[in-house]
Design a protein around this motif. Structure first.
Motif, PDB file in Angstrom:
ATOM      1  N   ALA A   1       8.257  -6.158  -9.701  1.00  0.00           N
ATOM      2  CA  ALA A   1       8.884  -7.481  -9.524  1.00  0.00           C
ATOM      3  C   ALA A   1       9.721  -7.821 -10.751  1.00  0.00           C
TER       4      ALA A   1
ATOM      5  N   ARG B   1      13.078  -6.042 -10.791  1.00  0.00           N
ATOM      6  CA  ARG B   1      14.068  -6.706  -9.932  1.00  0.00           C
ATOM      7  C   ARG B   1      14.662  -7.915 -10.662  1.00  0.00           C
TER       8      ARG B   1
ATOM      9  N   PHE C   1      18.770  -9.105 -12.029  1.00  0.00           N
ATOM     10  CA  PHE C   1      19.490 -10.378 -11.858  1.00  0.00           C
ATOM     11  C   PHE C   1      19.832 -11.011 -13.197  1.00  0.00           C
TER      12      PHE C   1
ATOM     13  N   LEU D   1       3.864 -13.345 -19.780  1.00  0.00           N
ATOM     14  CA  LEU D   1       5.121 -13.632 -20.490  1.00  0.00           C
ATOM     15  C   LEU D   1       5.187 -15.013 -21.142  1.00  0.00           C
TER      16      LEU D   1
ATOM     17  N   ASP E   1       6.049 -14.932  -3.861  1.00  0.00           N
ATOM     18  CA  ASP E   1       6.492 -14.352  -2.608  1.00  0.00           C
ATOM     19  C   ASP E   1       6.999 -15.444  -1.656  1.00  0.00           C
TER      20      ASP E   1
ATOM     21  N   ILE F   1      14.716 -15.831 -10.622  1.00  0.00           N
ATOM     22  CA  ILE F   1      16.037 -15.444 -11.107  1.00  0.00           C
ATOM     23  C   ILE F   1      16.911 -14.830 -10.013  1.00  0.00           C
TER      24      ILE F   1
ATOM     25  N   ARG G   1      13.719 -15.255  -0.647  1.00  0.00           N
ATOM     26  CA  ARG G   1      13.285 -16.293   0.292  1.00  0.00           C
ATOM     27  C   ARG G   1      12.669 -17.460  -0.461  1.00  0.00           C
TER      28      ARG G   1
ATOM     29  N   ASP H   1      16.734 -18.561 -13.236  1.00  0.00           N
ATOM     30  CA  ASP H   1      16.766 -18.171 -14.650  1.00  0.00           C
ATOM     31  C   ASP H   1      15.544 -17.309 -14.942  1.00  0.00           C
ATOM     32  N   ASN H   2      15.593 -16.619 -16.055  1.00  0.00           N
ATOM     33  CA  ASN H   2      14.446 -15.831 -16.493  1.00  0.00           C
ATOM     34  C   ASN H   2      13.341 -16.791 -16.921  1.00  0.00           C
ATOM     35  N   ILE H   3      12.141 -16.523 -16.462  1.00  0.00           N
ATOM     36  CA  ILE H   3      11.000 -17.388 -16.771  1.00  0.00           C
ATOM     37  C   ILE H   3      10.801 -17.524 -18.283  1.00  0.00           C
TER      38      ILE H   3
HETATM   39  P1  ATP Z   1      10.826 -13.114  -1.590  1.00  0.00           P
HETATM   40  O1  ATP Z   1       9.452 -12.769  -1.138  1.00  0.00           O
HETATM   41  O2  ATP Z   1      10.954 -14.538  -2.106  1.00  0.00           O
HETATM   42  O3  ATP Z   1      11.918 -12.788  -0.616  1.00  0.00           O
HETATM   43  P2  ATP Z   1      10.900 -10.680  -3.127  1.00  0.00           P
HETATM   44  O4  ATP Z   1       9.968 -10.107  -2.116  1.00  0.00           O
HETATM   45  O5  ATP Z   1      12.232 -10.087  -3.349  1.00  0.00           O
HETATM   46  O6  ATP Z   1      11.121 -12.239  -2.893  1.00  0.00           O
HETATM   47  P3  ATP Z   1       8.670 -10.941  -4.900  1.00  0.00           P
HETATM   48  O7  ATP Z   1       8.146  -9.734  -5.580  1.00  0.00           O
HETATM   49  O8  ATP Z   1       7.959 -11.482  -3.711  1.00  0.00           O
HETATM   50  O9  ATP Z   1      10.211 -10.658  -4.548  1.00  0.00           O
HETATM   51  O10 ATP Z   1       8.854 -12.119  -5.950  1.00  0.00           O
HETATM   52  C1  ATP Z   1       9.275 -11.918  -7.274  1.00  0.00           C
HETATM   53  C2  ATP Z   1      10.542 -12.691  -7.545  1.00  0.00           C
HETATM   54  O11 ATP Z   1      10.572 -13.025  -8.932  1.00  0.00           O
HETATM   55  C3  ATP Z   1      11.823 -11.887  -7.266  1.00  0.00           C
HETATM   56  O12 ATP Z   1      12.774 -12.695  -6.626  1.00  0.00           O
HETATM   57  C4  ATP Z   1      12.325 -11.503  -8.680  1.00  0.00           C
HETATM   58  O13 ATP Z   1      13.730 -11.400  -8.748  1.00  0.00           O
HETATM   59  C5  ATP Z   1      11.835 -12.678  -9.493  1.00  0.00           C
HETATM   60  N1  ATP Z   1      11.641 -12.369 -10.936  1.00  0.00           N
HETATM   61  C6  ATP Z   1      11.228 -11.209 -11.487  1.00  0.00           C
HETATM   62  N2  ATP Z   1      11.143 -11.282 -12.826  1.00  0.00           N
HETATM   63  C7  ATP Z   1      11.497 -12.549 -13.157  1.00  0.00           C
HETATM   64  C8  ATP Z   1      11.582 -13.257 -14.390  1.00  0.00           C
HETATM   65  N3  ATP Z   1      11.304 -12.675 -15.558  1.00  0.00           N
HETATM   66  N4  ATP Z   1      11.967 -14.540 -14.352  1.00  0.00           N
HETATM   67  C9  ATP Z   1      12.251 -15.147 -13.179  1.00  0.00           C
HETATM   68  N5  ATP Z   1      12.176 -14.538 -11.975  1.00  0.00           N
HETATM   69  C10 ATP Z   1      11.805 -13.249 -11.948  1.00  0.00           C
END
Ligand code: ATP
Ligand code: MG
Length: 254
Positions: free
Chosen positions: A36, A39, A43, A83, A164, A183, A188, A199-201
């Motif tokens: 996660a 990903r 971004f 983090l 999620d 970010i 969804r 933004d980055n957490i």
């Molecule tokens: P969704 O289920 O909302 O469609 P997803 O399945 O693509 O998203 P998940 O693994 O369910 O992703 O959720 C993790 C989310 O957190 C992703 O959208 C990812 O881009 C985001 N993310 C990852 N690292 C960071 C971070 N450091 N700061 C902010 N957001 C982040």
């Protein structure tokens, strides 16, 4: 950690990866959390690794929403605990919010490891550990998401990060206002949340703490005005336009 040279151009990002690996070794994070994060890193490249204007606006609306909330709760998962633990504890203090551990892959050992991080950081109360998560939220995916009756279950505002989409949707369906730090403006979660901080957490949480402190002196009416003027679709559109324009600029400068 010692192997990352001081002048490495991506040193910050590599140190964060090390932090996550350490958290995984301490059972705070599962391997899925690393994916996660990867990903998210992608971004962060796209938005220029800075808190952009669309995120600033969302942070302001989020701070106002937290201050107006009656029973705000911060949902904490492994990535967040790895983090930004101090930031989350301060945010809970400043906005009178509860801290609740809520994991996608629920596991008591991990709940305890995360609770320990939060208590060591000075948290007074941590909800959602073991038996405390006795209430159920109807969730599309599993139909058995467990939460604390003192936290997320009765919260009017829930702040979450890296969540999620199904889970975010379940909370919104219960009538809660959801502040998401995500970010990826296309996820969804980003599209379902009431307020999305794209933004980055790592940058967003400390900035949100500052904003809550700053807005504390405002009247209820002023805070309501900030929330009223905020529109999440507009903000998500702004973020996508920003990325598109930035990529166009970059393509011209090659
Ligand atoms: P969704 O289920 O909302 O469609 P997803 O399945 O693509 O998203 P998940 O693994 O369910 O992703 O959720 C993790 C989310 O957190 C992703 O959208 C990812 O881009 C985001 N993310 C990852 N690292 C960071 C971070 N450091 N700061 C902010 N957001 C982040
Ligand atoms: Mg998902």
């Amino acid at each position: 950690r010692d192997l990352i040279p001081e002048n490495h151009p991506r040193r910050e990002s590599l140190l964060i990866r090390e932090k996550l690996i350490e958290a995984m070794e301490k059972s705070i994070l599962v391997p899925q959390g690393l994916i996660a994060h990867g990903r998210g890193e992608c971004f962060d490249y796209l938005i220029g690794e800075k808190t952009q204007d669309f995120a600033e606006k969302a942070i302001e609306a989020a701070a106002a929403t937290l201050l107006l909330a009656k029973t705000p709760t911060i949902s904490v998962n492994g990535n967040m605990a790895a983090l930004v633990p101090e930031g989350l504890i301060r945010l809970a203090e400043e906005s009178n919010a509860k801290l609740e551990i809520n994991l996608f892959y629920r596991d008591e050992r991990r709940e305890k490891a995360i609770a320990e991080v939060l208590y060591k950081g000075g948290a007074k109360e941590v909800l959602g550990v073991g038996e405390d998560a006795s209430e159920v939220i109807p969730e599309l995916f599993s139909q058995r998401r467990r939460v604390s009756p003192k936290g997320i279950y009765k919260a009017d505002v829930v702040l979450l990060g890296l969540e999620d989409g199904d889970r975010t949707e379940a909370l919104v369906k219960m009538g809660k206002k959801v502040i998401a730090i995500d970010i990826n403006p296309l996820s969804r979660t980003s599209r379902t949340a009431t307020i999305t901080i794209v933004d980055n957490i790592i940058r967003a949480v400390p900035r949100l703490v500052e904003k809550v402190k700053e807005l504390k002196s405002k009247s209820k009416e002023e805070l309501e005005q900030i929330v009223f003027n905020y529109d999440n679709k507009t903000i998500l559109a702004e973020s996508l336009k920003f990325i598109a324009n930035r990529l166009t600029q970059l393509s011209l400068s090659l």
